[in-house]
Write a protein that holds these residues in place. Structure first.
Motif, PDB file in Angstrom:
ATOM      1  N   LYS A  22      45.296 -15.703 -22.316  1.00 34.66           N
ATOM      2  CA  LYS A  22      46.697 -15.289 -22.318  1.00 34.66           C
ATOM      3  C   LYS A  22      47.054 -14.131 -21.357  1.00 34.66           C
ATOM      4  CE  LYS A  22      47.288 -18.632 -25.390  1.00 34.66           C
ATOM      5  NZ  LYS A  22      47.960 -19.827 -25.235  1.00 34.66           N
ATOM      6  N   PHE A  23      45.874 -13.476 -21.266  1.00 35.06           N
ATOM      7  CA  PHE A  23      46.191 -11.879 -20.348  1.00 35.06           C
ATOM      8  C   PHE A  23      45.698 -12.237 -19.055  1.00 35.06           C
ATOM      9  CE2 PHE A  23      44.225 -10.118 -24.817  1.00 35.06           C
ATOM     10  CZ  PHE A  23      45.416 -10.385 -25.368  1.00 35.06           C
ATOM     11  N   LEU A  24      45.403 -13.415 -18.494  1.00 36.73           N
ATOM     12  CA  LEU A  24      44.912 -13.472 -17.025  1.00 36.73           C
ATOM     13  C   LEU A  24      45.965 -13.729 -16.255  1.00 36.73           C
ATOM     14  CD1 LEU A  24      41.310 -14.969 -18.011  1.00 36.73           C
ATOM     15  CD2 LEU A  24      42.004 -12.492 -17.777  1.00 36.73           C
ATOM     16  N   VAL A 213      42.778  -6.139  -1.821  1.00 33.51           N
ATOM     17  CA  VAL A 213      43.815  -6.623  -2.914  1.00 33.51           C
ATOM     18  C   VAL A 213      43.870  -8.033  -2.345  1.00 33.51           C
ATOM     19  CG1 VAL A 213      45.434  -5.860  -1.018  1.00 33.51           C
ATOM     20  CG2 VAL A 213      46.361  -6.301  -3.301  1.00 33.51           C
ATOM     21  N   ARG A 214      44.416  -8.668  -3.625  1.00 38.35           N
ATOM     22  CA  ARG A 214      44.382 -10.216  -3.353  1.00 38.35           C
ATOM     23  C   ARG A 214      45.748 -10.702  -3.940  1.00 38.35           C
ATOM     24  NH1 ARG A 214      39.265  -8.981  -3.876  1.00 38.35           N
ATOM     25  NH2 ARG A 214      37.701 -10.257  -3.003  1.00 38.35           N
ATOM     26  N   LEU A 215      46.764 -10.972  -2.734  1.00 38.15           N
ATOM     27  CA  LEU A 215      48.220 -11.063  -3.324  1.00 38.15           C
ATOM     28  C   LEU A 215      48.386 -12.639  -3.208  1.00 38.15           C
ATOM     29  CD1 LEU A 215      49.832  -8.241  -0.821  1.00 38.15           C
ATOM     30  CD2 LEU A 215      49.246  -8.225  -3.446  1.00 38.15           C
ATOM     31  N   ASN A 216      49.330 -13.046  -4.092  1.00 39.40           N
ATOM     32  CA  ASN A 216      49.601 -14.388  -4.066  1.00 39.40           C
ATOM     33  C   ASN A 216      50.705 -14.783  -2.949  1.00 39.40           C
ATOM     34  OD1 ASN A 216      50.248 -16.948  -5.034  1.00 39.40           O
ATOM     35  ND2 ASN A 216      50.801 -16.233  -7.262  1.00 39.40           N
ATOM     36  N   PRO A 217      50.131 -15.854  -2.500  1.00 39.63           N
ATOM     37  CA  PRO A 217      51.162 -16.183  -1.120  1.00 39.63           C
ATOM     38  C   PRO A 217      52.524 -16.868  -1.790  1.00 39.63           C
ATOM     39  CG  PRO A 217      48.845 -17.035  -0.882  1.00 39.63           C
ATOM     40  CD  PRO A 217      48.983 -16.534  -2.257  1.00 39.63           C
ATOM     41  N   ALA A 218      52.551 -17.260  -2.947  1.00 39.38           N
ATOM     42  CA  ALA A 218      53.583 -17.896  -3.703  1.00 39.38           C
ATOM     43  C   ALA A 218      54.645 -16.989  -3.961  1.00 39.38           C
ATOM     44  CB  ALA A 218      53.211 -19.039  -4.649  1.00 39.38           C
ATOM     45  N   ASN A 219      54.183 -15.664  -4.056  1.00 40.56           N
ATOM     46  CA  ASN A 219      54.971 -14.601  -4.631  1.00 40.56           C
ATOM     47  C   ASN A 219      54.672 -13.248  -4.180  1.00 40.56           C
ATOM     48  OD1 ASN A 219      56.954 -13.287  -6.113  1.00 40.56           O
ATOM     49  ND2 ASN A 219      56.906 -14.681  -7.978  1.00 40.56           N
ATOM     50  N   LYS A 220      54.658 -13.020  -2.930  1.00 48.51           N
ATOM     51  CA  LYS A 220      53.948 -11.912  -2.419  1.00 48.51           C
ATOM     52  C   LYS A 220      54.675 -10.412  -2.885  1.00 48.51           C
ATOM     53  CE  LYS A 220      55.264 -13.391   1.567  1.00 48.51           C
ATOM     54  NZ  LYS A 220      55.336 -13.549   3.056  1.00 48.51           N
ATOM     55  N   LYS A 221      55.821 -10.542  -2.983  1.00 46.41           N
ATOM     56  CA  LYS A 221      56.533  -8.874  -3.127  1.00 46.41           C
ATOM     57  C   LYS A 221      56.022  -8.728  -4.791  1.00 46.41           C
ATOM     58  CE  LYS A 221      60.266  -8.887  -0.093  1.00 46.41           C
ATOM     59  NZ  LYS A 221      61.460  -8.862   0.066  1.00 46.41           N
ATOM     60  N   VAL A 225      53.925  -5.529  -6.298  1.00 44.61           N
ATOM     61  CA  VAL A 225      54.374  -4.547  -7.274  1.00 44.61           C
ATOM     62  C   VAL A 225      53.229  -4.563  -8.585  1.00 44.61           C
ATOM     63  CG1 VAL A 225      56.170  -4.063  -8.882  1.00 44.61           C
ATOM     64  CG2 VAL A 225      56.705  -4.856  -6.731  1.00 44.61           C
ATOM     65  N   GLN A 226      52.750  -5.650  -9.019  1.00 41.14           N
ATOM     66  CA  GLN A 226      52.026  -5.948 -10.274  1.00 41.14           C
ATOM     67  C   GLN A 226      50.543  -5.292  -9.814  1.00 41.14           C
ATOM     68  OE1 GLN A 226      52.331 -10.196 -10.766  1.00 41.14           O
ATOM     69  NE2 GLN A 226      53.704 -10.020 -12.324  1.00 41.14           N
ATOM     70  N   GLN A 227      50.233  -5.410  -8.597  1.00 46.13           N
ATOM     71  CA  GLN A 227      48.960  -5.110  -8.000  1.00 46.13           C
ATOM     72  C   GLN A 227      48.858  -3.482  -8.307  1.00 46.13           C
ATOM     73  OE1 GLN A 227      45.753  -5.505  -7.225  1.00 46.13           O
ATOM     74  NE2 GLN A 227      45.463  -7.812  -7.384  1.00 46.13           N
ATOM     75  N   LEU A 228      49.811  -2.740  -7.722  1.00 45.57           N
ATOM     76  CA  LEU A 228      50.048  -1.284  -7.818  1.00 45.57           C
ATOM     77  C   LEU A 228      50.046  -0.854  -9.135  1.00 45.57           C
ATOM     78  CD1 LEU A 228      52.749  -1.063  -4.780  1.00 45.57           C
ATOM     79  CD2 LEU A 228      50.385  -0.350  -4.608  1.00 45.57           C
ATOM     80  N   ALA A 229      50.965  -1.415 -10.022  1.00 43.98           N
ATOM     81  CA  ALA A 229      50.847  -1.099 -11.420  1.00 43.98           C
ATOM     82  C   ALA A 229      49.544  -1.238 -12.233  1.00 43.98           C
ATOM     83  CB  ALA A 229      51.966  -1.708 -11.731  1.00 43.98           C
ATOM     84  N   SER A 292      45.541  -7.708 -13.391  1.00 42.41           N
ATOM     85  CA  SER A 292      46.228  -7.740 -11.954  1.00 42.41           C
ATOM     86  C   SER A 292      47.819  -7.388 -12.384  1.00 42.41           C
ATOM     87  CB  SER A 292      45.970  -8.988 -11.212  1.00 42.41           C
ATOM     88  OG  SER A 292      44.766  -9.215 -10.902  1.00 42.41           O
ATOM     89  N   GLY A 293      48.052  -6.923 -13.608  1.00 40.10           N
ATOM     90  CA  GLY A 293      49.475  -6.621 -13.897  1.00 40.10           C
ATOM     91  C   GLY A 293      50.048  -7.974 -13.979  1.00 40.10           C
ATOM     92  N   SER A 294      49.539  -8.969 -14.280  1.00 39.99           N
ATOM     93  CA  SER A 294      50.159 -10.417 -14.282  1.00 39.99           C
ATOM     94  C   SER A 294      51.306 -10.532 -15.666  1.00 39.99           C
ATOM     95  CB  SER A 294      49.236 -11.495 -14.664  1.00 39.99           C
ATOM     96  OG  SER A 294      48.279 -11.314 -15.688  1.00 39.99           O
TER      97      SER A 294
END
Length: 368
Positions: A22-24, A213-221, A225-229, A292-294
């Motif tokens: 649930k945390f991933l 950093v591995r960003l999600n192409p489906a929701n880049k922005k 923000v989640q990665q930074l946090a 990853s701040g998910s």
């Protein structure tokens, strides 16, 4: 009270392991990458729920049996401590073993259903990510290290006034139960171990600056923000633990110089308080932040890229837990199962980062 402490640790391990899926990130399940279009597939959700149910049920049974045994048999403290640690490791190993079973099932599901067929892999990057990253300043990690160095200097100044036998271990009641002969090395062994631990947390915080950093192409922005946090909160967690162990081990050491400040009650309560606070903070971190701040709610969204998915790196993750990619310059990488970071074991420096602190700690302990 000892039973309550070990029971609390066992319960915490059980709950954390059971609810780990649930945390991933939704795009990772049991160490396997899942395209966004399949994250809500019924079979994926069922596997996650099954894992939670099995691990939680097993853990609660072990927990109840452990409490029954400890309360009815009333074992000696040494036996209680030994069995308690064994039960905790058993619970952990069973959950890890079941994880590997689910990992293999998820891999087979991904292959048989062809989730990657017709998809193009892309790697989304943000060239200004390092500029946007706001970690805890390294000076806040260095200050406790200077405090420890000052403690070492102060110890040498007070060397002649210290007792001939130095306590090196304290039992469950807070009373010293192991001693070492006073030498210039033994009197500073504990601060040296503390200094190594402080350096480890400093390296962890600083290492996030250089981790890819591995960003999600489906929701880049939102992913950005989640990665930074996520990295900011991880750095804050590392600082919290650094300050906690500095206060705790600092007091342990000072009471060997000034026995008049020693108190079995404090020696018992201090590590217990540190343990409970650390577990509470880690629990809040896992629930509120997630991997990853998910779990952080972000309103910034960007349109998905048709037929585009993130680069599938499953081949670099052995068992979904151990990352080996010699082409990746990152030393630290985000875990795929678990909240936090692991090492790129194909990078030579990773082994230095892992082994040097451990060898120093074991070496210092062995020489006592």
């Amino acid at each position: 009270m000892i039973i309550a402490l070990f029971g609390f640790i066992l319960l915490f391990i059980t709950i954390l392991q059971a609810f780990m899926p649930k945390f991933l990130k939704p795009t990772e399940a049991f160490g396997v990458y899942i395209p966004d279009s399949h994250t809500k597939d019924s079979v994926v959700i069922k596997l996650k729920n099954t894992y939670t149910t099995v691990v939680l049920t097993f853990g609660m049974i072990i927990f109840l049996v452990y409490l029954w045994w400890a309360l009815t048999q009333k074992p000696a403290e040494e036996t209680l401590a030994l069995v308690s640690v064994g039960v905790q490791f058993t619970t952990l190993f069973v959950s890890i073993g079941y994880y590997f079973m689910m990992h293999l099932r998820m891999k087979r599901l991904k292959e048989t259903q062809g989730w990657l067929i017709g998809k193009s892999e892309v790697r989304v990057i943000d060239v200004k990510f390092q500029e946007k990253l706001k970690l805890i300043p390294r000076v806040l990690f260095i200050i406790p290290m200077f405090v420890t160095i000052g403690l070492i200097i102060y110890t040498f100044m007070k060397y002649d006034q210290m007792p001939e036998m130095i306590p090196t271990h304290w039992g469950p009641t807070g009373e010293a139960d192991a001693f070492s002969e006073k030498t210039y090395f033994s009197v500073v062994a504990l601060p040296l171990i503390l200094l190594v631990m402080q350096g480890m947390f400093l390296m962890m915080s600083e290492g996030m600056k250089f981790s890819g950093v591995r960003l999600n192409p489906a929701n880049k922005k939102a992913s950005l923000v989640q990665q930074l946090a996520f990295r900011k909160y991880t750095s804050l967690l590392a600082l919290f633990i650094t300050i906690g162990i500095t206060l705790m081990l600092g007091y342990f050491h000072l009471q060997t110089i000034h026995p008049e400040i020693s108190s079995p009650l404090i020696m018992w309560a201090l590590p217990l308080t540190f343990l409970i606070l650390t577990f509470a903070v880690v629990g809040i971190y896992a629930i509120k932040v997630g991997q990853s701040g998910s779990r952080l709610k972000v309103e910034e969204n960007s349109p998905a890229i048709d037929n585009k998915i993130a680069v599938d790196e499953d081949r670099y993750w052995k068992g979904g837990m151990f990352y080996l990619n010699k082409n990746d310059p990152s030393i630290m990488v985000e875990k795929r199962f678990g909240v936090g970071w692991t090492l790129n074991f194909a990078h030579p420096i990773s082994w230095i980062v892992l082994l040097v602190p451990l060898l120093l700690i074991f070496g210092i302990s062995f020489l006592l």
